[in-house]
Design a protein around this motif. Structure first.
Motif, PDB file in Angstrom:
ATOM      1  N   TRP A  20       0.806  -1.206   0.000  1.00  0.00           N
ATOM      2  CA  TRP A  20       0.000   0.000   0.000  1.00  0.00           C
ATOM      3  C   TRP A  20       0.848   1.269   0.000  1.00  0.00           C
ATOM      4  N   VAL A  50      -6.029  -2.272  -5.767  1.00  0.00           N
ATOM      5  CA  VAL A  50      -5.358  -2.616  -4.513  1.00  0.00           C
ATOM      6  C   VAL A  50      -5.094  -4.114  -4.509  1.00  0.00           C
ATOM      7  N   ALA A  54      -1.690  -5.145  -0.252  1.00  0.00           N
ATOM      8  CA  ALA A  54      -1.986  -3.739   0.012  1.00  0.00           C
ATOM      9  C   ALA A  54      -3.311  -3.587   0.747  1.00  0.00           C
TER      10      ALA A  54
END
Length: 401
Positions: A20, A50, A54
């Motif tokens: 992330w 994502v 993440a």
């Protein structure tokens, strides 16, 4: 950004970073400048990709709150997410592993529910949210009809479980979030026809039965909730590769009460094949330049009699270039949507125009997302700077709308 025909953005899978913090750094590097050019005075949405790793970080309260503050400060919001690639998507060989883990696994189920939890906390109150995902699995992993049917059954039940989770989010927050199934060449659902038949004959009956028992509602109400929370992701590149009749598919989907959650605006690569073998070899040489090793580039060849030959990747098609029974190739290689002519090759840009014209006519979704994930493997004159490329693609779509 808001247009007259839906919210338009681009997918951040064009940016690198699998954890992330790395991915956020790329968004922070590029998005403000892109927004300044495209939507300086109005809020602009982000199509967030994502990865699983993440998502485990982002779902933490401190990270989500920090991201929400950054969004507010930059006059941005998130309304759609790409939940198709679970793992690494850049600078590694992806190929068929883009489907892994597939919908037969608890890992895919948990990841998708986590994305829904994230989106529920990021989504503005007045908008619906969507998460695009794999069409159950990669077809060739399931070697027998029995194995394929088992994968359909397990994958369908897991998607119903996601629908149940989305219903609970709706009940607690009032926010509508939908899972958008993305047919893809060689996926277990690879065409509009396969999606429709699966949705009507497998997903709805299974969902009605499970939801009616699980949350004590009628099968009719369960049917409505399934159609609210499970939708079609209309990836124009994928449907163009399969020579799909866009208007007929869209109209049939809507007639059946199925919703289209998102248009992914993307273009495939195509080449018209002459009967002359030497001319075909020139086309083969041009396609060879796009034979990069990261992603699958399935090819669907149109036969002279109207049928099709499907090749699982570009090398298999190149080996069959002298097959005079076919007159056109379409390859699953995302190319910039603002270009139609690549010399001896072309793009399926006209398919995008057709779909966007349908959107202008009947306005069948709120979510419009440009996806050019092969940007980092494009070479030469096609490759502008990343910021220029994204801006030019979104401006081209705005012109069409």
């Amino acid at each position: 950004m808001l247009t007259n025909f839906g919210y338009l953005t681009y997918c951040t899978n064009i940016h690198t970073g699998e954890n992330w913090q790395d991915h956020l750094a790329e968004i922070q590097k590029y998005f403000p400048a892109i927004k300044k050019e495209l939507s300086p005075d109005m809020p602009m949405g982000i199509g967030l990709r994502v990865s699983n790793i993440a998502s485990i970080d982002l779902v933490k309260t401190e990270n989500l709150e920090a991201f929400k503050q950054w969004l507010s400060k930059n006059d941005a919001y998130v309304f759609t997410m790409n939940g198709f690639p679970y793992g690494s998507f850049h600078q590694v060989v992806v190929k068929d592993q883009v489907h892994a883990p597939d919908w037969t696994t608890n890992e895919r189920l948990a990841y998708t529910n986590r994305l829904a939890d994230i989106l529920a906390r990021l989504l503005p109150d007045e908008m619906d949210g969507g998460i695009s995902t794999s069409p159950i699995s990669y077809r060739y992993w399931h070697k027998t009809p029995v194995a394929l049917q088992k994968a359909f059954e397990t994958g369908t039940k897991n998607m119903v479980a996601v629908a149940a989770h989305l219903i609970s989010i709706f009940k607690s927050t009032g926010k509508i979030i939908h899972l958008d199934i993305e047919p893809e060449p060689d996926g277990m659902l690879e065409s509009g026809r396969e999606f429709i038949e699966w949705f009507v004959n497998q997903l709805l009956p299974e969902g009605e039965k499970i939801l009616a028992a699980q949350i004590n509602i009628s099968r009719e109400e369960a049917n409505k909730l399934m159609k609210q929370h499970i939708r079609l992701c209309y990836d124009v590149c994928h449907f163009a590769v399969g020579y799909e009749p866009h208007e007929a598919i869209v109209n049939e989907v809507l007639m059946l009460g199925i919703k289209i959650g998102k248009i992914q605006i993307s273009a495939a690569l195509k080449g018209v094949l002459d009967k002359d073998v030497s001319a075909r070899k020139i086309i083969a040489q041009k396609f060879t330049k796009f034979n990069e090793p990261t992603y699958l580039h399935q090819v669907v060849a149109k036969k002279n009699n109207g049928g099709f030959i499907r090749y699982p990747d570009l090398p298999q098609a190149l080996a069959d270039i002298e097959n005079v029974d076919v007159n056109e190739w379409r390859a699953h290689f995302h190319v910039p949507i603002f270009e139609e002519d690549f010399g001896f090759l072309q793009s399926t840009q006209k398919d995008i125009v057709t779909v966007l014209d349908l959107q202008k006519k009947i306005n069948f979704t709120n979510h419009l997302e440009v996806e050019t994930y092969t940007w980092d493997v494009i070479e030469g004159a096609l490759k502008l700077s990343l910021q220029q490329s994204i801006v030019r693609e979104l401006n081209w779509v705005k012109e069409q709308l």
